[in-house]
Design a protein around this motif. Structure first.
Motif, PDB file in Angstrom:
ATOM      1  N   GLU A 157     -12.777   3.683 -16.100  1.00 57.31           N
ATOM      2  CA  GLU A 157     -14.029   3.411 -15.394  1.00 57.31           C
ATOM      3  C   GLU A 157     -14.256   4.386 -14.239  1.00 57.31           C
ATOM      4  OE1 GLU A 157     -16.244   1.187 -16.346  1.00 57.31           O
ATOM      5  OE2 GLU A 157     -15.011   0.337 -17.950  1.00 57.31           O
ATOM      6  N   ASP A 158     -13.314   5.318 -14.018  1.00 58.13           N
ATOM      7  CA  ASP A 158     -13.347   6.229 -12.879  1.00 58.13           C
ATOM      8  C   ASP A 158     -13.601   5.451 -11.584  1.00 58.13           C
ATOM      9  OD1 ASP A 158     -13.065   8.697 -11.671  1.00 58.13           O
ATOM     10  OD2 ASP A 158     -15.177   9.226 -11.842  1.00 58.13           O
ATOM     11  N   LEU A 159     -12.832   4.388 -11.414  1.00 57.62           N
ATOM     12  CA  LEU A 159     -12.932   3.505 -10.251  1.00 57.62           C
ATOM     13  C   LEU A 159     -11.935   3.993  -9.212  1.00 57.62           C
ATOM     14  CD1 LEU A 159     -14.021   0.886  -8.965  1.00 57.62           C
ATOM     15  CD2 LEU A 159     -12.311  -0.369 -10.313  1.00 57.62           C
ATOM     16  N   HIS A 160     -12.417   4.421  -8.062  1.00 55.05           N
ATOM     17  CA  HIS A 160     -11.553   5.105  -7.102  1.00 55.05           C
ATOM     18  C   HIS A 160     -10.506   4.195  -6.478  1.00 55.05           C
ATOM     19  CE1 HIS A 160     -15.456   7.507  -6.827  1.00 55.05           C
ATOM     20  NE2 HIS A 160     -14.601   8.313  -7.422  1.00 55.05           N
ATOM     21  N   VAL A 161     -10.885   2.962  -6.160  1.00 56.69           N
ATOM     22  CA  VAL A 161      -9.974   2.059  -5.447  1.00 56.69           C
ATOM     23  C   VAL A 161      -9.942   0.711  -6.144  1.00 56.69           C
ATOM     24  CG1 VAL A 161      -9.463   0.908  -3.246  1.00 56.69           C
ATOM     25  CG2 VAL A 161     -10.412   3.228  -3.254  1.00 56.69           C
ATOM     26  N   VAL A 162      -8.749   0.189  -6.356  1.00 53.30           N
ATOM     27  CA  VAL A 162      -8.562  -1.148  -6.921  1.00 53.30           C
ATOM     28  C   VAL A 162      -7.657  -1.950  -5.993  1.00 53.30           C
ATOM     29  CG1 VAL A 162      -7.398  -2.437  -8.751  1.00 53.30           C
ATOM     30  CG2 VAL A 162      -8.993  -0.620  -9.347  1.00 53.30           C
ATOM     31  N   ASN A 163      -8.107  -3.130  -5.630  1.00 52.84           N
ATOM     32  CA  ASN A 163      -7.278  -4.070  -4.879  1.00 52.84           C
ATOM     33  C   ASN A 163      -6.871  -5.191  -5.822  1.00 52.84           C
ATOM     34  OD1 ASN A 163      -6.143  -5.506  -2.558  1.00 52.84           O
ATOM     35  ND2 ASN A 163      -7.839  -6.925  -2.880  1.00 52.84           N
ATOM     36  N   LEU A 164      -5.560  -5.301  -6.069  1.00 54.72           N
ATOM     37  CA  LEU A 164      -5.034  -6.306  -6.991  1.00 54.72           C
ATOM     38  C   LEU A 164      -4.653  -7.568  -6.236  1.00 54.72           C
ATOM     39  CD1 LEU A 164      -2.799  -4.186  -9.377  1.00 54.72           C
ATOM     40  CD2 LEU A 164      -4.751  -5.576 -10.039  1.00 54.72           C
ATOM     41  N   LEU A 165      -5.083  -8.698  -6.782  1.00 58.21           N
ATOM     42  CA  LEU A 165      -4.741 -10.004  -6.231  1.00 58.21           C
ATOM     43  C   LEU A 165      -3.780 -10.708  -7.176  1.00 58.21           C
ATOM     44  CD1 LEU A 165      -8.329 -11.156  -5.259  1.00 58.21           C
ATOM     45  CD2 LEU A 165      -6.661 -10.016  -3.812  1.00 58.21           C
ATOM     46  N   PRO A 166      -2.971 -11.630  -6.674  1.00 62.24           N
ATOM     47  CA  PRO A 166      -2.055 -12.360  -7.551  1.00 62.24           C
ATOM     48  C   PRO A 166      -2.815 -13.076  -8.656  1.00 62.24           C
ATOM     49  CG  PRO A 166      -1.532 -12.766  -5.250  1.00 62.24           C
ATOM     50  CD  PRO A 166      -2.838 -12.027  -5.270  1.00 62.24           C
ATOM     51  N   GLY A 167      -2.239 -13.077  -9.838  1.00 64.46           N
ATOM     52  CA  GLY A 167      -2.845 -13.757 -10.979  1.00 64.46           C
ATOM     53  C   GLY A 167      -1.767 -14.324 -11.868  1.00 64.46           C
ATOM     54  N   ASP A 168      -2.082 -14.416 -13.141  1.00 63.14           N
ATOM     55  CA  ASP A 168      -1.126 -14.967 -14.103  1.00 63.14           C
ATOM     56  C   ASP A 168      -0.321 -13.891 -14.808  1.00 63.14           C
ATOM     57  OD1 ASP A 168      -2.140 -17.483 -13.515  1.00 63.14           O
ATOM     58  OD2 ASP A 168      -3.741 -17.278 -15.004  1.00 63.14           O
ATOM     59  N   GLY A 169      -0.499 -12.631 -14.404  1.00 60.96           N
ATOM     60  CA  GLY A 169       0.218 -11.550 -15.060  1.00 60.96           C
ATOM     61  C   GLY A 169       1.566 -11.296 -14.417  1.00 60.96           C
ATOM     62  N   GLU A 170       2.050 -10.082 -14.580  1.00 58.37           N
ATOM     63  CA  GLU A 170       3.384  -9.752 -14.076  1.00 58.37           C
ATOM     64  C   GLU A 170       3.401  -9.751 -12.552  1.00 58.37           C
ATOM     65  OE1 GLU A 170       3.830  -5.166 -14.670  1.00 58.37           O
ATOM     66  OE2 GLU A 170       2.339  -5.926 -16.089  1.00 58.37           O
ATOM     67  N   PRO A 171       4.523 -10.122 -11.923  1.00 62.58           N
ATOM     68  CA  PRO A 171       4.601 -10.119 -10.460  1.00 62.58           C
ATOM     69  C   PRO A 171       4.540  -8.697  -9.910  1.00 62.58           C
ATOM     70  CG  PRO A 171       6.750 -10.570 -11.440  1.00 62.58           C
ATOM     71  CD  PRO A 171       5.759 -10.594 -12.563  1.00 62.58           C
ATOM     72  N   MET A 172       3.821  -8.524  -8.781  1.00 62.30           N
ATOM     73  CA  MET A 172       3.660  -7.197  -8.197  1.00 62.30           C
ATOM     74  C   MET A 172       3.996  -7.203  -6.707  1.00 62.30           C
ATOM     75  SD  MET A 172       2.583  -5.332 -10.771  1.00 62.30           S
ATOM     76  CE  MET A 172       1.768  -3.892 -10.117  1.00 62.30           C
ATOM     77  N   ASP A 173       4.664  -8.256  -6.227  1.00 62.74           N
ATOM     78  CA  ASP A 173       4.921  -8.375  -4.794  1.00 62.74           C
ATOM     79  C   ASP A 173       5.687  -7.178  -4.244  1.00 62.74           C
ATOM     80  OD1 ASP A 173       3.658 -10.774  -4.937  1.00 62.74           O
ATOM     81  OD2 ASP A 173       5.480 -12.000  -4.907  1.00 62.74           O
ATOM     82  N   CYS A 174       6.570  -6.603  -5.056  1.00 60.86           N
ATOM     83  CA  CYS A 174       7.398  -5.497  -4.573  1.00 60.86           C
ATOM     84  C   CYS A 174       6.575  -4.255  -4.258  1.00 60.86           C
ATOM     85  CB  CYS A 174       8.490  -5.173  -5.584  1.00 60.86           C
ATOM     86  SG  CYS A 174       7.868  -4.589  -7.174  1.00 60.86           S
ATOM     87  N   TRP A 175       5.304  -4.222  -4.705  1.00 60.40           N
ATOM     88  CA  TRP A 175       4.455  -3.054  -4.483  1.00 60.40           C
ATOM     89  C   TRP A 175       3.556  -3.209  -3.265  1.00 60.40           C
ATOM     90  CZ3 TRP A 175       4.974   1.581  -6.611  1.00 60.40           C
ATOM     91  CH2 TRP A 175       5.724   1.679  -7.790  1.00 60.40           C
ATOM     92  N   THR A 176       3.609  -4.328  -2.558  1.00 59.10           N
ATOM     93  CA  THR A 176       2.762  -4.524  -1.388  1.00 59.10           C
ATOM     94  C   THR A 176       2.982  -3.400  -0.380  1.00 59.10           C
ATOM     95  OG1 THR A 176       2.779  -6.924  -1.663  1.00 59.10           O
ATOM     96  CG2 THR A 176       2.206  -6.077   0.511  1.00 59.10           C
TER      97      THR A 176
END
Length: 430
Positions: A127-146
């Motif tokens: 989508e050539d989307l410059h910035v994405v802010n990810l919020l917690p959901g039902d997918g894989e945990p991403m806390d280590c990337w904060t």
């Protein structure tokens, strides 16, 4: 998805030269996908997936193939009946505008991680989307990337976890939001209101309890939030807040999360290189516009959104608004007192004489969901900011209804904050 070897021994190879959003469908509406890709449909019911140089098994029948790439691009489309073996389909959507070339970067600040991170990565680049802010959901945990860029980030694409935090009407907002800001997070509301809002009664009655933007009248007065979502779908409420003396950025909302990410974007004018921190700083300072597609510019004597001009009475300014993108029917320049001028797509301009404090914003509107709204250029007069009596009174009525609503739901902690916000608004009436 339907890739049945008994029906086809044909493939098509999709190539654009850069990642795109592809749709492949047959006359009966069936969608066709690469192997291993989870089926997805957009708001028009069309199948879609992201990538480049992809191979798909297809049936021996007429197919439509479309390539798109977010709001900065047009779409390219063709129909064909695949021959035996592999058929190469080369489509490249035409660029409509290049925001990054002018220092503007578009972001989706509310992307739930309900799919694998690779899907988000493919979507962001497709989508050539410059910035994405990810919020917690039902997918894989991403806390280590904060606090760190996710692995697929590059010079013009940044993905972070919790770059923007969305308030939920917490009992002790001052302390909590201050700590979040110290971590560099943007503070705002994920969802605004369920429908058009014109009165305080509608604002309190239609606010989304899950992401309670009804509380924005409190947090904005106390300087606890950076932005208001959505300045597109809830524009009258946003203009009431800034007309009452609050300084908050216009950002895009998240009324629903069907279809590709980045359908509504918050564009921010970044000083220098794009990073999560430079983008957040731009939003925090109001150098933004929210859009469903149009690229919208605003200038007041050469100053853009987020600027504050300290003027003397009688100062004359030239205000311009310029829009690029399909579907726009009208461009409007608005002050706290109403419309300054309007016109067809392209550029509109007007002269304004500063008599009392006000603001100016640009708005683009069209059929369907074509909308864009800038943050203001604030026009202070003799160091006094706008605090239009009608807007302040509106916010006080909003507070009154809100207090009745939360009295038995949130607790005394938040009622004390409401009372503090009321004192702020009352002081602005003086």
């Amino acid at each position: 998805m339907r890739n049945d070897a008994t029906l086809t021994s044909r493939t098509i190879r999709l190539r654009a030269g850069f990642p795109c959003r592809w749709s492949v469908w047959s006359a009966d509406g069936r969608g066709w996908y690469p192997k291993g890709v989870s089926p997805a449909r957009d708001l028009d019911g069309l199948p879609y997936f992201h990538g480049d140089d992809l191979v798909i098994e297809v049936p021996p029948e007429r197919l439509t193939v479309r390539a798109a790439r977010g709001m900065e691009y047009d779409r390219a489309e063709t129909t064909l009946v695949p021959g035996d073996g592999e058929t190469l389909v080369e489509l490249a959507p035409r660029r409509i505008y290049d925001a990054a070339a002018h220092g503007w970067y578009g972001g989706d600040l509310h992307v739930r991680l309900n799919r694998p991170s690779q899907w988000v990565a493919d979507s962001q680049h497709g989508e050539d989307l410059h910035v994405v802010n990810l919020l917690p959901g039902d997918g894989e945990p991403m806390d280590c990337w904060t606090g760190r860029d996710l692995p697929w980030s590059d010079d013009t694409h940044v993905a972070r976890v919790d770059l923007a935090h969305h308030t939920l009407g917490i009992d002790d907002p001052g302390d909590c939001l201050t700590k979040l800001r110290e971590r560099g997070a943007l503070i705002g509301y994920a969802n605004a209101f369920r429908g058009p809002v014109e009165t305080p009664e509608q604002l309190v009655g239609l606010g989304d309890p899950g992401f309670d933007a009804r509380l924005s009248v409190v947090d904005a007065a106390l300087g606890l939030v950076d932005s208001f979502s959505s300045a597109i779908g809830s524009a009258p409420a946003y203009r009431r807040l800034i007309g009452a003396g609050n300084r908050i950025a216009a950002v895009a909302g998240a009324a629903h999360r069907l279809g590709p990410i980045g359908r509504e974007r918050t564009y921010a004018h970044v000083a220098g290189r794009l990073t999560a921190e430079s983008y957040a700083a731009a939003v925090r300072h109001g150098r933004t516009f929210a859009t469903t597609g149009p690229f919208l510019e605003l200038s007041a004597n050469g100053h853009g959104p987020g600027s504050t001009l300290n003027l003397t009475p009688g100062t004359r300014l030239r205000v311009t608004g310029r829009v690029i993108g399909p579907g726009v029917e009208t461009v409007r320049l608005l002050t706290a007192d109403g419309e300054l001028t309007s016109g067809p797509p392209g550029e509109v301009a007007a002269e304004l004489t500063a008599i009392w404090p006000t603001y100016v914003v640009a708005v683009a509107e069209g059929g369907g969901q074509v909308r864009a709204h800038t943050s203001p250029v604030y026009l202070d007069v003799e160091k006094r900011r706008v605090a239009r009596e009608e807007d302040v009174t509106f916010c006080l009525r909003w507070l009154e209804l809100l207090e009745d609503l939360i009295r038995d739901r949130v607790g005394t902690g938040y009622l004390a904050v409401v009372a503090e916000a009321r004192r702020v608004y009352e002081s602005r009436l003086a």
